[in-house]
Design an enzyme around this catalytic site. Structure first.
Site, PDB file in Angstrom:
ATOM      1  N   HIS A  47      10.251   5.497 -13.322  1.00  0.00           N
ATOM      2  CA  HIS A  47      11.588   5.116 -13.169  1.00  0.00           C
ATOM      3  C   HIS A  47      12.150   5.715 -11.727  1.00  0.00           C
ATOM      4  CE1 HIS A  47      11.230   3.805 -17.061  1.00  0.00           C
ATOM      5  NE2 HIS A  47      11.792   4.667 -17.787  1.00  0.00           N
ATOM      6  N   LYS A 106      17.591  15.310 -19.603  1.00  0.00           N
ATOM      7  CA  LYS A 106      18.232  14.983 -21.028  1.00  0.00           C
ATOM      8  C   LYS A 106      19.269  15.931 -21.309  1.00  0.00           C
ATOM      9  CE  LYS A 106      14.745  12.262 -23.116  1.00  0.00           C
ATOM     10  NZ  LYS A 106      15.114  10.780 -22.856  1.00  0.00           N
ATOM     11  N   HIS A 128      10.891  -0.277 -17.178  1.00  0.00           N
ATOM     12  CA  HIS A 128      12.000  -1.232 -17.491  1.00  0.00           C
ATOM     13  C   HIS A 128      12.953  -1.332 -16.531  1.00  0.00           C
ATOM     14  CE1 HIS A 128      13.459   2.387 -19.620  1.00  0.00           C
ATOM     15  NE2 HIS A 128      14.874   1.616 -19.357  1.00  0.00           N
TER      16      HIS A 128
END
Ligand code: BG6
Length: 491
Positions: free
Chosen positions: A240, A339, A178
């Protein structure tokens, strides 16, 4: 005025139609493109999943998702009612009775483009493809969309690619990353290949190093099961970050045709210097977050969030990558993702070499840097040295030439899935990964995973809300470099 490329009416079947991806991303993306007049009214969107649900219940679920993803002043019941006419639902157990497949098949018009979107666990991809074939639902006008992760290593990725390839041709397969649908990521190509300015500078001759950072302040967000079996390297770097690296480092493609672009990207992936047993210790850092503070609020450790104190899964990774080719030999590309870090930011920093002979004292002004921020505040800044005006001696200052998107374009920022779905409907493969790209990325990542397995070095820790472990700063320090520090306020 924006110019929209028309899309022919299509059928879209979403496997996993009631799942998180469908609710949070796919249905709202379709609704937004419908509001932009890009989805022909006689298109059909059919959700399918195991849940026994009526069409009305599915529409109600979709409405809740779309409404919460739409600005209040844009929402209109009338528009929703028109959009809802395109929606349908068909319960389906993949291994279940034939009548399920017959019912689904009866809802699809095979005389137009048919898109199967697999928003399910990758372990079901091959089964679904074979079941589609058995149900006689595969035709030349069919396209299949595969969500990441495509496998968890090279072997499993090949198994998926082989299995899907038994049913669909490569030109019918749309592998989603994405990040490739994000506005600012697409801008990377325009920036590089539509401005004369950069090409002459874009190589080892003028670039000292490149940094690619994708940091998140979020933690597990209800995806513990998947994430713990994956970790930051597989979840973010394999796809990504490596796709960003390809766009930054690839040679100019001959055209914007999908295969021209993908052929240049694969060359970069294949030129990545393997990081294996010997080099893994020096060139990678992996770490897991422990408790800390995020925006002044106490944040739990990964193990506490997970509810399992034996996990060694990495939630942060930093890598010094190198590309063994003519353009990039000797230019390190530092990758970093994690994260529960101090802020959400994705950016690429291209640091140029100092001038060959410096007649000024620039020790206080720093190097020229091109900082491309992909999110959250999309923009491009090129830091330049100037003379600070006024008396008091010759003072040199570094100031950015600032191209902030928000100040230049008053657009709503489309979610990446909007563009990706429309490109599938148009049949444009350029924003999707070809089989060889996925496999080359896994080959490189598998080397690191094997190196970690063999290494005696323990994983590091970092406090939630920090910029990662000290070892990541030390990796840069060893090379006399430092991670770029954002000075803009958090948004
Ligand atoms: C997904 C990862 O692919 O990308 C997630 O699985 C991550 O773990 C997400 O949070 C980040 O995407 P974005 O668009 O929010 O940067």
């Amino acid at each position: 005025m924006a110019e929209f490329i028309p899309v022919d009416p299509f059928n879209l079947v979403i496997f996993g139609g009631t799942g998180d991806l469908s609710r949070r991303k796919l249905l709202p993306a379709l609704f937004h493109r419908f509001l932009d007049d890009q989805i022909p009214l006689n298109s059909k969107i059919v959700g399918t999943a195991r849940s026994e649900m009526t069409r009305d219940e599915f529409i109600e679920m979709a409405k809740t998702s779309c409404k919460s993803a739409t600005a209040k002043d844009t929402w209109s019941e009338e528009h929703w009612a028109t959009f809802a006419k395109m929606l349908d639902y068909s319960p389906l157990d993949i291994a279940g009775p034939e009548k399920h497949w017959k019912e689904l098949s009866s809802k699809v018009d095979f005389d137009r483009t048919v898109i199967y979107y697999l928003a399910t666990s990758p372990s079901l991809y091959v089964k679904i493809c074979h079941a589609l074939k058995a149900a006689d639902m595969v035709c030349d006008a069919c396209r299949i969309v595969l969500e990441k992760p495509i496998g968890k290593d090279l072997a499993s990725a090949c198994a998926i690619n082989d299995g899907v390839g038994e049913v669909f041709d490569e030109e019918q397969i749309y592998r989603i990353d994405h990040y490739l649908g994000k506005e600012a990521v697409q801008n990377l190509m325009v920036l590089r290949f539509s401005n004369t300015l950069f090409e002459a500078l874009w190589s080892r001759n003028h670039i000292d190093h490149i940094q690619i950072t994708v940091s998140e302040d979020l933690g597990l967000e209800g995806r513990a099961g998947y994430y713990d079996g994956s970790g930051a390297l597989r979840d973010m770097v394999q796809n990504h970050l490596l796709q960003l690296l390809c766009l930054i480092a690839m040679e100019p493609p001959n055209s914007i045709h999908a295969d021209d672009i993908r052929t240049e990207k694969i060359k970069v992936l294949r030129a990545l210097k393997p990081i294996t047993g010997d080099t893994v210790k020096r060139n990678t850092v992996r770490a897991q977050y422990v408790e800390g503070l995020i925006n002044g609020q106490p944040a739990k450790s990964y193990l506490e969030e997970l509810g399992d104190d034996s996990s060694e899964t990495e939630t942060f990774v930093a890598i010094k990558a190198e590309i063994d080719n003519w353009r990039w030999a000797g230019v390190p590309i530092y990758l970093r993702t994690g994260k529960r870090m101090s802020r959400r930011v994705s950016e690429v920093v291209v640091q140029f070499k100092p001038v060959a002979h410096n007649i000024f004292d620039i020790s206080l002004s720093g190097p020229n840097q091109l900082v491309i921020t992909l999110q959250p505040d999309e923009g491009v800044r090129l830091s330049m040295h100037i003379k600070e005006p006024g008396p008091g001696g010759l003072r040199i200052k570094s100031l950015p030439l600032n191209l902030a998107y928000a100040e230049n374009f008053m657009l709503r920022y489309p979610d990446a899935y909007e563009r990706l779905l429309m490109e599938v409907a148009r049949g444009n493969l350029s924003l999707f990964m070809r089989r060889d790209e996925v496999e080359a990325a896994w080959t490189w990542v598998d080397g690191i995973i094997d190196g970690w397995k063999q290494s005696d070095e323990a994983s590091q820790t970092y406090a939630a809300g920090s910029d990662g472990p000290i070892a990541s700063a030390m990796m840069m320090d060893r090379d006399d470099r430092a991670w770029h520090v954002r000075t803009t306020p958090k948004s």
